[in-house]
Motif scaffolding. Structure first.
Motif, PDB file in Angstrom:
ATOM      1  N   GLN A  33       0.818  -1.215   0.000  1.00 36.89           N
ATOM      2  CA  GLN A  33       0.000   0.000   0.000  1.00 36.89           C
ATOM      3  C   GLN A  33       0.853   1.267   0.000  1.00 36.89           C
ATOM      4  OE1 GLN A  33      -3.419   0.323  -0.444  1.00 36.89           O
ATOM      5  NE2 GLN A  33      -3.121  -1.814  -1.004  1.00 36.89           N
ATOM      6  N   ARG A  34       1.952   1.234   0.732  1.00 40.35           N
ATOM      7  CA  ARG A  34       2.810   2.426   0.769  1.00 40.35           C
ATOM      8  C   ARG A  34       3.448   2.672  -0.608  1.00 40.35           C
ATOM      9  NH1 ARG A  34       8.289   3.189   4.396  1.00 40.35           N
ATOM     10  NH2 ARG A  34       9.238   4.605   2.923  1.00 40.35           N
ATOM     11  N   GLU A  35       3.878   1.595  -1.224  1.00 45.45           N
ATOM     12  CA  GLU A  35       4.501   1.734  -2.556  1.00 45.45           C
ATOM     13  C   GLU A  35       3.467   2.193  -3.592  1.00 45.45           C
ATOM     14  OE1 GLU A  35       7.722  -1.781  -1.475  1.00 45.45           O
ATOM     15  OE2 GLU A  35       5.916  -2.232  -2.645  1.00 45.45           O
ATOM     16  N   LEU A  36       2.250   1.686  -3.463  1.00 47.59           N
ATOM     17  CA  LEU A  36       1.191   2.138  -4.375  1.00 47.59           C
ATOM     18  C   LEU A  36       0.903   3.627  -4.162  1.00 47.59           C
ATOM     19  CD1 LEU A  36      -1.257  -0.903  -4.216  1.00 47.59           C
ATOM     20  CD2 LEU A  36      -0.176  -0.003  -6.289  1.00 47.59           C
ATOM     21  N   LYS A  37       0.947   4.056  -2.886  1.00 48.40           N
ATOM     22  CA  LYS A  37       0.722   5.483  -2.588  1.00 48.40           C
ATOM     23  C   LYS A  37       1.811   6.339  -3.246  1.00 48.40           C
ATOM     24  CE  LYS A  37       0.661   8.716   1.281  1.00 48.40           C
ATOM     25  NZ  LYS A  37       1.140   8.907   2.656  1.00 48.40           N
ATOM     26  N   GLY A  38       3.058   5.876  -3.131  1.00 49.23           N
ATOM     27  CA  GLY A  38       4.167   6.597  -3.751  1.00 49.23           C
ATOM     28  C   GLY A  38       4.026   6.635  -5.275  1.00 49.23           C
ATOM     29  N   PHE A  39       3.606   5.504  -5.850  1.00 46.33           N
ATOM     30  CA  PHE A  39       3.402   5.455  -7.312  1.00 46.33           C
ATOM     31  C   PHE A  39       2.343   6.467  -7.727  1.00 46.33           C
ATOM     32  CE2 PHE A  39       0.658   3.873 -10.736  1.00 46.33           C
ATOM     33  CZ  PHE A  39       1.553   3.924 -11.783  1.00 46.33           C
ATOM     34  N   LEU A  40       1.242   6.517  -6.985  1.00 49.75           N
ATOM     35  CA  LEU A  40       0.147   7.435  -7.363  1.00 49.75           C
ATOM     36  C   LEU A  40       0.561   8.895  -7.209  1.00 49.75           C
ATOM     37  CD1 LEU A  40      -3.104   5.698  -6.065  1.00 49.75           C
ATOM     38  CD2 LEU A  40      -2.411   6.129  -8.430  1.00 49.75           C
ATOM     39  N   LYS A  41       1.391   9.180  -6.206  1.00 54.48           N
ATOM     40  CA  LYS A  41       1.871  10.571  -6.061  1.00 54.48           C
ATOM     41  C   LYS A  41       2.688  10.981  -7.284  1.00 54.48           C
ATOM     42  CE  LYS A  41       3.422  12.239  -2.123  1.00 54.48           C
ATOM     43  NZ  LYS A  41       4.193  12.300  -0.862  1.00 54.48           N
ATOM     44  N   LEU A  42       3.572  10.080  -7.686  1.00 54.55           N
ATOM     45  CA  LEU A  42       4.374  10.365  -8.877  1.00 54.55           C
ATOM     46  C   LEU A  42       3.475  10.486 -10.110  1.00 54.55           C
ATOM     47  CD1 LEU A  42       7.114  10.539 -10.406  1.00 54.55           C
ATOM     48  CD2 LEU A  42       7.009   8.058 -10.639  1.00 54.55           C
ATOM     49  N   ALA A  43       2.529   9.548 -10.237  1.00 52.50           N
ATOM     50  CA  ALA A  43       1.649   9.549 -11.412  1.00 52.50           C
ATOM     51  C   ALA A  43       0.860  10.852 -11.502  1.00 52.50           C
ATOM     52  CB  ALA A  43       0.710   8.351 -11.358  1.00 52.50           C
ATOM     53  N   ASP A  44       0.477  11.402 -10.361  1.00 55.03           N
ATOM     54  CA  ASP A  44      -0.265  12.673 -10.390  1.00 55.03           C
ATOM     55  C   ASP A  44       0.629  13.865 -10.714  1.00 55.03           C
ATOM     56  OD1 ASP A  44      -2.744  11.667 -10.096  1.00 55.03           O
ATOM     57  OD2 ASP A  44      -3.047  12.295  -8.017  1.00 55.03           O
ATOM     58  N   VAL A  45       1.904  13.769 -10.388  1.00 54.58           N
ATOM     59  CA  VAL A  45       2.829  14.827 -10.826  1.00 54.58           C
ATOM     60  C   VAL A  45       2.996  14.760 -12.342  1.00 54.58           C
ATOM     61  CG1 VAL A  45       5.264  15.547 -10.783  1.00 54.58           C
ATOM     62  CG2 VAL A  45       4.075  15.027  -8.644  1.00 54.58           C
ATOM     63  N   MET A  46       3.024  13.539 -12.853  1.00 52.59           N
ATOM     64  CA  MET A  46       3.176  13.363 -14.311  1.00 52.59           C
ATOM     65  C   MET A  46       1.896  13.744 -15.044  1.00 52.59           C
ATOM     66  SD  MET A  46       6.223  12.039 -14.415  1.00 52.59           S
ATOM     67  CE  MET A  46       6.454  11.172 -15.922  1.00 52.59           C
ATOM     68  N   ILE A  47       0.751  13.343 -14.472  1.00 56.10           N
ATOM     69  CA  ILE A  47      -0.548  13.617 -15.094  1.00 56.10           C
ATOM     70  C   ILE A  47      -1.461  14.209 -14.026  1.00 56.10           C
ATOM     71  CG2 ILE A  47      -2.503  12.616 -16.359  1.00 56.10           C
ATOM     72  CD1 ILE A  47      -0.583  10.397 -17.274  1.00 56.10           C
ATOM     73  N   PRO A  48      -1.380  15.536 -13.829  1.00 54.21           N
ATOM     74  CA  PRO A  48      -2.082  16.167 -12.701  1.00 54.21           C
ATOM     75  C   PRO A  48      -3.581  16.378 -12.941  1.00 54.21           C
ATOM     76  CG  PRO A  48      -0.827  17.803 -13.939  1.00 54.21           C
ATOM     77  CD  PRO A  48      -0.538  16.485 -14.577  1.00 54.21           C
ATOM     78  N   GLY A  49      -4.017  16.168 -14.161  1.00 54.97           N
ATOM     79  CA  GLY A  49      -5.422  16.480 -14.468  1.00 54.97           C
ATOM     80  C   GLY A  49      -5.525  17.931 -14.892  1.00 54.97           C
ATOM     81  N   GLU A  50      -6.257  18.134 -15.967  1.00 50.55           N
ATOM     82  CA  GLU A  50      -6.372  19.494 -16.478  1.00 50.55           C
ATOM     83  C   GLU A  50      -7.662  19.576 -17.277  1.00 50.55           C
ATOM     84  OE1 GLU A  50      -4.408  20.515 -19.971  1.00 50.55           O
ATOM     85  OE2 GLU A  50      -3.725  22.470 -19.296  1.00 50.55           O
ATOM     86  N   GLY A  51      -8.584  20.420 -16.824  1.00 50.92           N
ATOM     87  CA  GLY A  51      -9.859  20.561 -17.526  1.00 50.92           C
ATOM     88  C   GLY A  51     -10.596  19.237 -17.595  1.00 50.92           C
ATOM     89  N   ASP A  52     -10.879  18.816 -18.809  1.00 49.39           N
ATOM     90  CA  ASP A  52     -11.656  17.588 -18.972  1.00 49.39           C
ATOM     91  C   ASP A  52     -10.797  16.322 -18.964  1.00 49.39           C
ATOM     92  OD1 ASP A  52     -10.456  18.467 -21.251  1.00 49.39           O
ATOM     93  OD2 ASP A  52     -12.244  18.433 -22.510  1.00 49.39           O
ATOM     94  N   LEU A  53      -9.506  16.462 -18.730  1.00 47.20           N
ATOM     95  CA  LEU A  53      -8.660  15.274 -18.599  1.00 47.20           C
ATOM     96  C   LEU A  53      -8.428  14.975 -17.118  1.00 47.20           C
ATOM     97  CD1 LEU A  53      -5.955  15.725 -21.404  1.00 47.20           C
ATOM     98  CD2 LEU A  53      -7.648  13.889 -21.225  1.00 47.20           C
ATOM     99  N   PRO A  54      -8.794  13.776 -16.669  1.00 46.65           N
ATOM    100  CA  PRO A  54      -8.670  13.468 -15.231  1.00 46.65           C
ATOM    101  C   PRO A  54      -7.223  13.283 -14.804  1.00 46.65           C
ATOM    102  CG  PRO A  54      -9.346  11.526 -16.462  1.00 46.65           C
ATOM    103  CD  PRO A  54      -9.328  12.660 -17.449  1.00 46.65           C
TER     104      PRO A  54
END
Lengths: 156, 465
Positions: free
Chosen positions: A8-29
């Protein structure tokens, strides 16, 4: 959110990185607002043990890093041009490896609870067809086929 | 261990393995084919890029050279490159064969002697020139830019039987395998006939070791990541490609008797650039790749240009950066044209194994290769600029799709691995005829020549029984 390979901790770290890479913008989640993380084992089951160990360590570390530091780290990795080949090569491998996992999960029209894959393709304007063929959207079936559940052929 | 002794075991179900299997089974030989990837068909090819890359390529999608400046795409699926590549077919010219002759000292490597082998290869598949009326705007931009800059271009020739573009088919879909069986992949051509003629195929079987003796070969490996199996045969054909063949021979201890295994590795490094236009280009529609450069100056300068494109996950790896800027560029996909320069690389690389058993690919561009790359990119920029591109994005990742060498042809056992009869120098029971035998980078799509060499090698195998 489960994975055979990441806790779970590693998944949390992965998702943090993934959101830096793809933060969401307008109609893109943002990455984390989809459930594409549930498909991460598709990629990880093909990664060798050494690289998987490195990834687990890195994701564990990212879990406790603030987002701005993750962003700066990615900028550093992307723009590192000088220095010994060994260091440049390893940073480039990290960049390609991480982007490969995150971008391929996000931009593969994977099925999820909100049909985010289809929405993303629509926003990108990506519309390809082979008229007469029904669109498949069964990732689990595709995975099983590739992992050995294929048609009976001349197997011994 | 299975008690049966096959006439021939073929490792690898790609273009070379399938052509050889077709020839040998036609003569009634008992053949077994071993392939590490899955056996899919038009109803089962993946429709999600992440499944394609992780399950139909080695190492989960890409393998990198030592300094990560080149990403190699090595197919792992029954049909090999014929499933995931674009099936572009061209005969080699005298420029390519001349270089091969000088490196290998093999006299039959010339247009005249190879002509009948090419004829036979071409008779096995449907080959079509992509018609003018299905060119999309990406192709038209390429042609217009080439003309404006004083260069010539022509239509691509491709192994396909009926893409039916007029029905609205968008061929970029077939990069994961053709779902209308138009692309002349091996499972619908030579592999199909080999299976009909009695070939036994075991997919998801990774060969780990080869042992040769005076009267035959023994192969061991793992089926579906769990079951260890061994097979015996009188002869062995290695058709696992440049990296696959080299690794297998190195891991099986052949380096001492064949010192050049893994040497002379070439890839035609490809650099894709994107031009962003004001109006939609829709490069993913219809025949997504239909024209290429055909200018003698480019041949002299050591590269070729092609109009290409990639699906979204592939494009995301080309576009530099991350975050909102990256997403912003991804939104412009419908407005993007794309051209790649494929370099005829001169600097040989080396495939080896480190002390932990990991694959090491030492492959760099030398100053000549960089000059070729930069000249190609300069011309691409000129094409985009002269046709009104508002922005040019230089691709972030260089790709090696044509993996060649490592077991090169030649007469000198110290400088080559495979002799002119397609035998391993150190063993008359082992044959190789795929792209791993290429003595250098031809600068031309390799598939048709792999087919021709494989038919030629088959005759040698048959005559040895």
């Amino acid at each position: 959110m489960t994975s055979t390979y990441l806790n779970q901790r590693e998944l949390k770290g992965f998702l943090k990185l993934a959101d830096v890479m793809i933060p969401g913008e307008g109609d893109l989640p943002s990455f984390s607002s989809t459930n594409f993380v549930n498909f991460i084992d598709l990629v990880l089951e093909e990664v060798n043990d050494t690289d998987l160990g490195d990834l687990k360590f890195l994701f564990g570390l990212l879990a406790i890093m603030p987002n701005f530091l993750i962003h700066w780290s990615m900028l550093f990795v992307e723009n590192f041009q000088i220095g010994p080949d060994f260091l440049k090569g390893n940073l480039a491998k990290i960049e390609i490896g991480l982007k490969g996992i995150i971008y391929s999960l996000y931009y593969s029209r994977l099925p999820d609870h909100n049909a985010d894959g289809d929405k993303i393709f629509k926003v990108l304007g990506w519309e390809t067809n082979i008229p007469g063929l029904q669109k498949q959207n069964n990732t689990q079936k595709e995975k099983e086929l590739c992992n050995g559940g294929e048609r009976p052929a001349q197997f011994l | 261990m299975e008690n049966k002794i096959y006439d021939v075991i073929i490792v690898g179900a790609g273009v070379s393995g399938s052509f050889i299997a077709d020839q040998l089974t036609k003569e009634g030989m008992k053949c077994l084919m071993l392939e590490a990837g899955p056996f899919l068909d038009k109803d089962t090819y993946p429709t999600h890029e992440v499944v394609t890359s992780s399950k139909m390529y080695w190492s989960g999608g890409i393998e990198l050279n030592k300094n990560a400046s080149l990403a190699f795409l090595r197919p792992k699926v029954v049909g090999g490159g014929s499933i995931v590549n674009q099936a572009l077919l061209d005969r080699f010219d005298e420029e390519a064969f001349g270089d091969w002759r000088s490196k290998s000292s093999i006299s039959y490597l010339n247009n005249k002697d190879m002509a009948s082998w090419y004829d036979q290869a071409e008779s096995k598949i449907s080959i079509q020139t992509i018609p003018e009326n299905v060119r999309n705007r990406n192709a038209k931009i390429f042609l217009k830019g080439m003309e404006q800059n004083g260069f010539s271009a022509k239509a691509l020739t491709r192994a396909q039987s009926g893409c039916e573009y007029e029905k609205g088919n968008d061929c970029i879909e077939c990069l994961s395998g053709c779902r209308i069986d138009s692309k002349q992949s091996m499972p619908v051509t030579t592999l199909k006939s080999a299976l009909d003629q009695g070939l036994k195929l075991v997919s998801l079987f990774e060969v780990k070791n080869i042992k040769t003796s005076g009267d035959g070969v023994e192969i061991s490996g793992i089926r579906n990541k769990k079951d260890v199996k061994k097979f015996k045969a009188k002869k062995l054909v290695l058709a696992a490609g440049a990296i696959g063949n080299s690794l297998l021979l190195l891991r099986s201890g052949f380096k001492d008797s064949n010192p050049s295994i893994g040497e002379n590795f070439y890839t035609h490094p490809q650099y894709m650039s994107l031009g962003v236009y004001k109006d939609p280009v829709n490069s993913f529609k219809s025949a997504f790749q239909s024209v290429k450069s055909d200018d003698p100056k480019f041949r002299k300068w050591g590269f070729k240009l092609e109009n290409v494109f990639a699906p979204p996950a592939g494009l995301s790896m080309l576009i530099p950066g991350h975050g909102k800027a990256h997403v912003g560029d991804m939104r412009k996909i419908p407005y993007m044209a794309c051209i790649e320069v494929a370099v005829r690389d001169t600097n040989p690389g080396k495939i080896s194994i480190d002390n932990k058993g990991r694959t090491v690919i030492d492959k760099k561009l030398n100053s000549e290769d960089k000059k070729r790359r930069d000249k190609g990119i300069e011309i691409i920029n000129n094409i985009f600029s002269s046709t009104g591109a508002e922005k040019i994005i230089k691709g972030n990742t260089a790709i090696g799709l044509h993996l060649m060498g490592g077991c090169v042809l030649g007469t000198d056992a110290n400088k080559s691995v495979t002799n002119p009869e397609f035998n391993l120098h150190s063993s008359k029971n082992v044959f190789i005829a795929d792209s791993s035998v290429f003595p250098s980078a031809p600068g031309i799509n390799p598939s048709l020549t792999i087919m021709a060499l494989s038919i030629m090698a088959s005759q040698n195998i048959i005559s040895g029984f």
